[in-house]
Design an enzyme around this catalytic site. Structure first.
Site, short mmCIF file in Angstrom:
data_model
loop_
_atom_site.label_atom_id
_atom_site.label_comp_id
_atom_site.label_asym_id
_atom_site.label_seq_id
_atom_site.Cartn_x
_atom_site.Cartn_y
_atom_site.Cartn_z
N ARG A 24 0.97 -1.17 -0.03
CA ARG A 24 0.01 0.05 -0.02
C ARG A 24 0.91 1.24 -0.21
O ARG A 24 2.13 1.32 0.43
CB ARG A 24 -0.81 0.01 0.98
N THR A 135 12.20 3.35 8.33
CA THR A 135 11.66 2.69 7.16
C THR A 135 12.24 3.62 5.80
O THR A 135 11.77 4.80 5.81
CB THR A 135 10.53 2.38 7.10
N LYS A 160 15.19 0.13 7.51
CA LYS A 160 14.56 -1.07 6.90
C LYS A 160 14.02 -0.63 5.72
O LYS A 160 13.30 0.28 5.53
CB LYS A 160 13.33 -1.04 8.20
N ASP A 190 12.19 -5.59 3.88
CA ASP A 190 10.85 -6.16 4.22
C ASP A 190 10.25 -6.16 2.93
O ASP A 190 9.87 -5.03 2.32
CB ASP A 190 10.16 -4.94 5.16
N LYS A 267 3.64 -7.33 16.68
CA LYS A 267 2.89 -5.88 16.38
C LYS A 267 1.54 -5.87 17.30
O LYS A 267 0.75 -6.78 17.17
CB LYS A 267 2.55 -5.71 15.11
N CYS A 295 5.63 -1.70 14.13
CA CYS A 295 4.17 -0.99 14.32
C CYS A 295 3.49 -0.93 12.89
O CYS A 295 4.42 -1.11 11.88
CB CYS A 295 4.47 0.62 14.80
N ASP A 320 11.49 -1.58 15.58
CA ASP A 320 11.07 -0.98 14.41
C ASP A 320 9.74 -0.20 14.87
O ASP A 320 8.68 -0.25 14.39
CB ASP A 320 10.62 -1.86 13.24
N ASP A 322 9.05 3.39 14.30
CA ASP A 322 9.42 4.57 13.60
C ASP A 322 8.23 5.35 13.31
O ASP A 322 8.25 6.42 12.49
CB ASP A 322 10.18 4.31 12.36
C1 LIG Z 1 6.16 1.66 10.07
C2 LIG Z 1 6.79 0.02 10.05
N1 LIG Z 1 7.99 0.61 9.80
C3 LIG Z 1 6.42 -0.73 8.94
O1 LIG Z 1 7.03 -0.94 8.04
N2 LIG Z 1 5.49 -1.59 9.51
C4 LIG Z 1 4.65 -2.39 8.64
C5 LIG Z 1 3.86 -1.90 7.43
C6 LIG Z 1 2.88 -0.76 7.89
C7 LIG Z 1 1.79 -0.39 7.34
O2 LIG Z 1 1.59 -0.73 6.08
O3 LIG Z 1 0.94 0.33 7.90
C8 LIG Z 1 5.52 -3.90 8.18
O4 LIG Z 1 5.45 -4.23 7.35
O5 LIG Z 1 6.52 -3.99 8.87
MG LIG Z 2 6.76 -5.95 7.82
#
Ligand SMILES: C[C@H](N)C(=O)N[C@@H](CCC(=O)O)C(=O)O
Ligand SMILES: [Mg+2]
Length: 363
Positions: A24, A135, A160, A190, A267, A295, A320, A322
């Site tokens: 997304r 990220t 990340k 990721d 999470k 998060c 993580d 952030d």
């Molecule tokens: C915000 C965090 N670093 C992150 O990447 N979180 C998720 C994706 C969060 C989202 O789409 O709101 C993750 O996949 O780890």
């Molecule tokens: Mg992830």
């Protein structure tokens, strides 16, 4: 301490730059706020982000779960009956983990206030500072290299890096980022479920062969594909962290029993809050599997609750959190202090939140 009323509201916080993953793309945080009021005057705060692409929880679904199930279940209960209250919260509706997480953290906030202790100390924790990664959104390689340099200039030493949107570009993305930052930061990646198991092994081993020094890969394959995750874990030189595959404590135990991942991402929005997150942490301790605390795109109310958990549990070795530093402003009074990568937990009672600016109440 009896629960007298639960109020719902919304907050909007613009991001510094759009946040893009294989799943997304968003440009602001639009989250549901939960305020639990009590007969002592104490108020507990919670937050739920509508991350439909991951949790299935939309804004309407979060509000519906709270109004039709959770509020009716909680009003009139005594916070001191904590285990009963937690069981009632978790039993009043299936799934809906983001709505449950928002209520759960507001209840922990109250429980800490009741006993005049910060939640991380209530949980036995002693560390008061943690360090988060930041990220880098998935874009073309040049833009990601620029974003990585900006992150280093802001003082981050762990990035990340999101991949998986047009996987043909993924190795080039990582080469551009590593070339731009040299060895000034660790890199974790990721894929947010974007790769097939075979594609994942091929790409990860190419990255390893090119000396890109990837700390670990998060969720390379589809969330439901535990066998695929295990396939990657057994064949990749890069360690594998399960994110979207682990919602519940039961998921975590299954992944650990199968040896399907090297690490697990906890999470609050996936597991329904601190009560269940603690169960995942305990399972991880038993299996000797280190955890990351992560998060969604969230403001500081809910990330603050995750900070308390991270400060309490030594099995959480990767951070993580952030969300707040990706936001362009902070509407939260009190709670943890985010000084770029350095997060200092609040020593105030409960979760330490004193108020939230700009709430648009729904009642
Ligand atoms: C915000 C965090 N670093 C992150 O990447 N979180 C998720 C994706 C969060 C989202 O789409 O709101 C993750 O996949 O780890
Ligand atoms: Mg992830």
């Amino acid at each position: 301490m009896k629960i007298t009323e639960i109020r719902l509201g919304m907050i909007s916080v613009p991001l510094r730059v759009p946040f893009k993953t294989a799943l997304r793309s968003v440009s602001s945080v639009e989250d549901v706020i939960v305020e639990i009021h009590t007969d002592t005057g104490a108020v507990g705060y919670g937050e739920a982000p509508p991350t439909g692409a991951i949790t299935g929880d939309t804004t309407g679904a979060i509000i519906g779960a709270l109004q039709d199930h959770i509020i009716k279940t909680l009003v009139g209960r005594d916070v001191d009956d904590f285990e009963d209250v937690m069981k009632a919260l978790n039993g009043c509706i299936v799934k809906n983990t983001s709505a449950k997480a928002a209520a759960d953290m507001a209840l922990w906030d109250l429980y800490g206030q009741l006993y005049n202790l910060p939640v991380y100390k209530l949980l036995g924790g002693s560390r008061s500072k943690i360090v988060t990664d930041i990220t880098i959104s998935v874009n073309d390689p040049e833009e990601m290299a620029t974003d990585a340099i900006n992150a280093i200039e802001r003082g981050y030493d762990c990035l990340k890096v999101k991949v998986g949107s047009n996987p043909d570009l993924d190795v080039a993305r990582l080469m551009a980022v590593r070339k731009a930052i040299g060895d000034k930061a660790c890199i974790r990646i990721d894929a947010n479920q974007a790769w097939s198991p075979k594609q994942a092994v091929k790409l990860l081993n190419q990255m390893q062969d090119k000396g890109l020094d990837i700390e670990f890969v998060e969720q390379p394959v589809k969330a439901h594909d535990f066998e695929g995750l295990k396939y990657v874990t057994e064949r990749s030189y890069v360690p594998v962290l399960a994110d979207e595959s682990v919602f519940s404590p039961e998921d975590a135990v299954k992944i650990m029993q199968m040896g399907a991942a090297d690490l697990v991402n906890i999470k609050l929005m996936k597991c329904g809050g601190l009560y269940n997150a603690l169960k995942i942490a305990s399972a991880a301790e038993v299996y000797g599997v280190e955890c990351m605390i992560g998060c969604m795109l969230e403001a500081k109310v809910s990330v603050n609750a995750a900070v308390h958990l991270a400060c309490a549990k030594q099995i959480i070795t990767k951070i993580d959190l952030d969300g707040p530093v990706l936001c362009s402003e902070d509407p939260v009074l009190g709670g943890a202090v985010f000084n770029e990568k350095e997060i200092t937990v609040s020593n105030g009672p409960g979760l330490g939140i004193q108020g939230i600016e700009g709430i648009r109440y729904l009642d």
